[in-house]
Every structure is written in structure tokens, then in C-alpha cells.
Design an enzyme around this catalytic site. Sequence first.
Site, short mmCIF file in Angstrom:
data_model
loop_
_atom_site.label_atom_id
_atom_site.label_comp_id
_atom_site.label_asym_id
_atom_site.label_seq_id
_atom_site.Cartn_x
_atom_site.Cartn_y
_atom_site.Cartn_z
N PRO A 115 66.41 47.15 42.99
CA PRO A 115 67.15 47.75 44.11
C PRO A 115 68.24 48.70 43.62
CG PRO A 115 67.99 45.55 43.70
CD PRO A 115 66.85 45.76 42.73
N LYS A 116 67.83 49.81 43.03
CA LYS A 116 68.75 50.72 42.35
C LYS A 116 69.19 51.88 43.24
CE LYS A 116 66.78 49.82 37.75
NZ LYS A 116 67.93 49.42 36.93
#
Length: 248
Positions: A115-116
Site C-alpha cells: 500500500p505505497k
Amino acid sequence: MTRDEILAASSMPVASPSYPKPPNRFIGREYLIISYESDPDLIRAALPEPLEPAPGNIVSYEWMKMPDSSGFGDYQESGLAIAALYKGEPCSFSVQMYLDDEPPIAGGREIWGFPKKWGIPRLKVIKDTLTGTLFYDDIPVAIGTMTYKHRSLEDQLDAVRDGIGGLNVNLKLIPKVDGTGMDVAQLIGYNLTDITVHGAWEGDARLHLVPHVNCRVADLPVRKIVKARHQVVDFTLPYGRVLHNYLA
């Protein structure tokens, strides 16, 4: 460009790929990990099924400095992980991650479902204090501090290595191009390999999280600091595997 050439590409754009094919080797990766108790209802809401909260309602806020990562380069990262259980197996679920380098943002999201997002994390020693900061644009949203190398874990490095090699889990989502739902909705698992621990230390720490609508690290509030660890390691990030397919 032939079909075979297209399918052999490592990533987009084909003419200048954002990242090569894994595995990726990390050398001298430095961590500041501050673990704390948080709100059990908020933890439950943040964990995708079939994950369950691990006992203790523990969240870890992490800063990571990557000076030498194959395919990705030199960058820093910061984010939140929840201690969870997958079919009874302890694991760490990544909730949010913020970093300052495009290849690991693109590759992390597209391959493993990390989840960047873009952010500006910094981990450094300031005088006698190991200090982590995270800025989202010009706004400071996280500050972590830890005493510098007060308690060595030299006699526990095998246990540190075993912990690093445990199950990590991400939620991978890729929308359909026509907006009718998801092309990919999977729970992804991976384990780091070829781990070498150069050093690990524990000490006192403090953590301050600032509410921000687009960088929601404060949505899992700090109730009590449980422990803090500083460590320097090498490892390999291999391909992951599908633990659960929500579209099946």
C-alpha cells in the site's frame, strides 16, 4: 513489438521499465520500529478478512532506510503494520506505506500489493537520538524518537532473524479499466529470505502522529508504547503468493 516481446517485459513503460523483475536484494537496510497498543475496534476495521487481530492490539510504526536495493536504488520509507493472524499463523499486515522513490512505489503496488504512496520519510541519528520523521508534502505527520543503541540484542540475533522471516501480508487491488469493479482483489503473502542481521538494539521511544486526510497514519492512535527496536539487516524480497482471492 511482438506478443512475446510484450509478455517478456518487466514493467511499464516497455521502452524504459520502472523496475526489473524480482527478486530484489537489500543490503544494509536500517529500521526504526516502534510498536504500540491501539484501539481494538479500529484495528479490526483495518484488517481485511480472513485476517484476525493478534492478541495485544499491537500496531508497529516503521521507518526504513534502504541505501542499496537492487532494481530500486537508494530510498527511505515509513508506514504502519498491524500484528495479525492468518489461519492461526502470526503475520504482519501492511496498512500504509510512504516513500520517496518511484520504482519501489510502482513495483511494490503492481507485484506484491504494497500500500505505497509518495511521501518524504527520513531516518537518521541526531546527536544521541535515533529520529524518524515523515512529511506529506510540507506537513509533518509522524515523528518517532528512540534512544541510540542503549540495549544491544547481540545475544538474540537468531530470534531477530526468525522474526524478520515471518509471514507478511498485503491487500492487492487493481481496478477494472471500465470501472465495474476489480480485476485483482487478493490477499498476498510473502516471506523475506537470505536474511543477515548485522545488529539490533532496543530502547525507550516516543511516537507522535498527526491527523491528515491524505496520510492517515494517525487513524490508529497510540495508546501505549510497548517496545522499540533499531536493526540493520540484509535480505532478499522474492515473489509473493496468493493467500486469498476475493473474486474466486
